[in-house]
Design a protein around this motif. Sequence first.
Motif, PDB file in Angstrom:
ATOM      1  N   GLN A   5      27.005 -53.432  82.930  1.00  0.00           N
ATOM      2  CA  GLN A   5      28.430 -53.129  82.854  1.00  0.00           C
ATOM      3  C   GLN A   5      28.924 -53.145  81.404  1.00  0.00           C
ATOM      4  O   GLN A   5      29.719 -52.306  81.008  1.00  0.00           O
ATOM      5  CB  GLN A   5      29.241 -54.121  83.696  1.00  0.00           C
ATOM      6  N   ARG A   6      28.430 -54.101  80.597  1.00  0.00           N
ATOM      7  CA  ARG A   6      28.824 -54.146  79.182  1.00  0.00           C
ATOM      8  C   ARG A   6      28.380 -52.879  78.451  1.00  0.00           C
ATOM      9  O   ARG A   6      29.118 -52.338  77.639  1.00  0.00           O
ATOM     10  CB  ARG A   6      28.253 -55.387  78.501  1.00  0.00           C
ATOM     11  N   LEU A   7      27.172 -52.415  78.753  1.00  0.00           N
ATOM     12  CA  LEU A   7      26.702 -51.161  78.159  1.00  0.00           C
ATOM     13  C   LEU A   7      27.667 -50.028  78.501  1.00  0.00           C
ATOM     14  O   LEU A   7      28.082 -49.266  77.625  1.00  0.00           O
ATOM     15  CB  LEU A   7      25.296 -50.811  78.655  1.00  0.00           C
ATOM     16  N   ALA A   8      28.033 -49.931  79.765  1.00  0.00           N
ATOM     17  CA  ALA A   8      28.947 -48.875  80.208  1.00  0.00           C
ATOM     18  C   ALA A   8      30.305 -49.016  79.525  1.00  0.00           C
ATOM     19  O   ALA A   8      30.878 -48.026  79.061  1.00  0.00           O
ATOM     20  CB  ALA A   8      29.101 -48.913  81.720  1.00  0.00           C
ATOM     21  N   THR A  13      24.618 -45.585  77.120  1.00  0.00           N
ATOM     22  CA  THR A  13      23.732 -45.338  78.249  1.00  0.00           C
ATOM     23  C   THR A  13      22.351 -45.836  77.869  1.00  0.00           C
ATOM     24  O   THR A  13      21.844 -45.505  76.796  1.00  0.00           O
ATOM     25  CB  THR A  13      23.657 -43.829  78.558  1.00  0.00           C
ATOM     26  N   LEU A  14      21.782 -46.643  78.737  1.00  0.00           N
ATOM     27  CA  LEU A  14      20.436 -47.144  78.492  1.00  0.00           C
ATOM     28  C   LEU A  14      19.454 -45.990  78.633  1.00  0.00           C
ATOM     29  O   LEU A  14      19.386 -45.354  79.683  1.00  0.00           O
ATOM     30  CB  LEU A  14      20.114 -48.253  79.486  1.00  0.00           C
ATOM     31  N   ASP A 115      24.175 -56.555  65.763  1.00  0.00           N
ATOM     32  CA  ASP A 115      25.527 -56.358  66.293  1.00  0.00           C
ATOM     33  C   ASP A 115      25.476 -55.777  67.709  1.00  0.00           C
ATOM     34  O   ASP A 115      26.242 -56.184  68.583  1.00  0.00           O
ATOM     35  CB  ASP A 115      26.342 -55.442  65.382  1.00  0.00           C
ATOM     36  N   LEU A 116      24.587 -54.807  67.940  1.00  0.00           N
ATOM     37  CA  LEU A 116      24.439 -54.240  69.279  1.00  0.00           C
ATOM     38  C   LEU A 116      24.054 -55.331  70.274  1.00  0.00           C
ATOM     39  O   LEU A 116      24.649 -55.439  71.353  1.00  0.00           O
ATOM     40  CB  LEU A 116      23.378 -53.137  69.288  1.00  0.00           C
ATOM     41  N   PHE A 117      23.059 -56.132  69.929  1.00  0.00           N
ATOM     42  CA  PHE A 117      22.630 -57.203  70.828  1.00  0.00           C
ATOM     43  C   PHE A 117      23.786 -58.159  71.125  1.00  0.00           C
ATOM     44  O   PHE A 117      23.973 -58.579  72.268  1.00  0.00           O
ATOM     45  CB  PHE A 117      21.436 -57.969  70.256  1.00  0.00           C
ATOM     46  N   ALA A 118      24.586 -58.519  70.104  1.00  0.00           N
ATOM     47  CA  ALA A 118      25.720 -59.418  70.306  1.00  0.00           C
ATOM     48  C   ALA A 118      26.757 -58.801  71.240  1.00  0.00           C
ATOM     49  O   ALA A 118      27.292 -59.481  72.123  1.00  0.00           O
ATOM     50  CB  ALA A 118      26.356 -59.772  68.966  1.00  0.00           C
ATOM     51  N   GLN A 119      27.038 -57.510  71.080  1.00  0.00           N
ATOM     52  CA  GLN A 119      28.021 -56.845  71.935  1.00  0.00           C
ATOM     53  C   GLN A 119      27.548 -56.737  73.376  1.00  0.00           C
ATOM     54  O   GLN A 119      28.330 -56.907  74.301  1.00  0.00           O
ATOM     55  CB  GLN A 119      28.316 -55.441  71.404  1.00  0.00           C
ATOM     56  N   VAL A 120      26.281 -56.440  73.563  1.00  0.00           N
ATOM     57  CA  VAL A 120      25.756 -56.191  74.907  1.00  0.00           C
ATOM     58  C   VAL A 120      25.329 -57.474  75.606  1.00  0.00           C
ATOM     59  O   VAL A 120      25.574 -57.660  76.797  1.00  0.00           O
ATOM     60  CB  VAL A 120      24.576 -55.189  74.856  1.00  0.00           C
ATOM     61  N   LEU A 121      24.695 -58.377  74.869  1.00  0.00           N
ATOM     62  CA  LEU A 121      24.096 -59.561  75.487  1.00  0.00           C
ATOM     63  C   LEU A 121      24.940 -60.823  75.366  1.00  0.00           C
ATOM     64  O   LEU A 121      24.604 -61.842  75.974  1.00  0.00           O
ATOM     65  CB  LEU A 121      22.716 -59.817  74.877  1.00  0.00           C
ATOM     66  N   ASN A 122      26.006 -60.777  74.572  1.00  0.00           N
ATOM     67  CA  ASN A 122      26.855 -61.943  74.342  1.00  0.00           C
ATOM     68  C   ASN A 122      26.024 -63.158  73.945  1.00  0.00           C
ATOM     69  O   ASN A 122      25.289 -63.110  72.979  1.00  0.00           O
ATOM     70  CB  ASN A 122      27.741 -62.232  75.549  1.00  0.00           C
ATOM     71  N   ASN A 123      26.105 -64.250  74.718  1.00  0.00           N
ATOM     72  CA  ASN A 123      25.418 -65.494  74.349  1.00  0.00           C
ATOM     73  C   ASN A 123      23.901 -65.414  74.470  1.00  0.00           C
ATOM     74  O   ASN A 123      23.207 -66.335  74.069  1.00  0.00           O
ATOM     75  CB  ASN A 123      25.956 -66.665  75.170  1.00  0.00           C
ATOM     76  N   ARG A 124      23.357 -64.326  74.980  1.00  0.00           N
ATOM     77  CA  ARG A 124      21.901 -64.152  75.054  1.00  0.00           C
ATOM     78  C   ARG A 124      21.358 -63.467  73.802  1.00  0.00           C
ATOM     79  O   ARG A 124      20.166 -63.203  73.708  1.00  0.00           O
ATOM     80  CB  ARG A 124      21.523 -63.298  76.259  1.00  0.00           C
ATOM     81  N   ALA A 125      22.229 -63.159  72.845  1.00  0.00           N
ATOM     82  CA  ALA A 125      21.837 -62.336  71.701  1.00  0.00           C
ATOM     83  C   ALA A 125      21.375 -63.133  70.483  1.00  0.00           C
ATOM     84  O   ALA A 125      20.776 -62.566  69.582  1.00  0.00           O
ATOM     85  CB  ALA A 125      22.998 -61.436  71.285  1.00  0.00           C
ATOM     86  N   GLY A 126      21.663 -64.426  70.432  1.00  0.00           N
ATOM     87  CA  GLY A 126      21.310 -65.203  69.247  1.00  0.00           C
ATOM     88  C   GLY A 126      19.822 -65.147  68.976  1.00  0.00           C
ATOM     89  O   GLY A 126      19.018 -65.284  69.888  1.00  0.00           O
ATOM     90  N   HIS A 127      19.452 -64.915  67.718  1.00  0.00           N
ATOM     91  CA  HIS A 127      18.032 -64.768  67.405  1.00  0.00           C
ATOM     92  C   HIS A 127      17.761 -65.127  65.950  1.00  0.00           C
ATOM     93  O   HIS A 127      18.647 -65.052  65.110  1.00  0.00           O
ATOM     94  CB  HIS A 127      17.568 -63.331  67.675  1.00  0.00           C
TER      95      HIS A 127
END
Length: 167
Positions: A5-8, A13-14, A115-127
Motif C-alpha cells: 500500500q505504501r508503494l501505491a 509500482t513494484l 530514502d526509498l527504503f525509509a519511505q516504503v519500509l518505515n521502521n524496517r528500513a534502518g541499515h
Amino acid sequence: MSITQRLADLGLTLPQPPQALGQYHPWVRTGDLIFVSGQIPLLNGVLKYAGKLGADLDDADGYQAAKLAGLNVLAQLHAATQQFETLNSIVRLDGHIQCVPNWYNHAGVLDGASDLFAQVLNNRAGHARTVFGQTTLPLNAAVELVVIASVRSPTKSFAAGEGSHFS
C-alpha cells in the motif's frame, strides 16, 4: 499500512524482479537472512542510467539511479518473502557508484536507495551501509546495490525460489 500500500501511495509500482545476468541467483535466503545480489537501475529489462557520475551523469541522475536500483531490491525481497510479511528489516546496504576519480558525492547518490527504503519500509528500513566509487560496473550501470535483509526465520533455507537447501 502494508508495504504494498505504501508503494501505491507513493505512486510506485513494484517491477518484476530482474533476472540474474550471469551464473548466480538474484537472491539467496538462508536462516533469517536474505542476500540480494547486485541490483542495477533496470526498468522493464532496460538499463535506464548508464555511465559515470561526474562525467556522463549528474548527482540528480545518480540519486534516481540508486532509487530505481532500490526498487529492484524491493522486487527481489518481495520474491523472496512472498508479500513482504516475513521481512524484519534491511540490515546492510552496499552501494557501488560508477564515477570519475575526482567525484565525491557517493553518499548523496546512495541516499536515493536509503530514502526509498525509509519511505516504503518505515521502521524496517534502518541499515548499516557502505558506498564505493568504481571505475566500471556491469553493463555500464551507474549504480549497483547489494543488500542483506533480516526476515523471520523460515523452516527451511532456499535459493531464488528454487527450493535449493543449504546446510
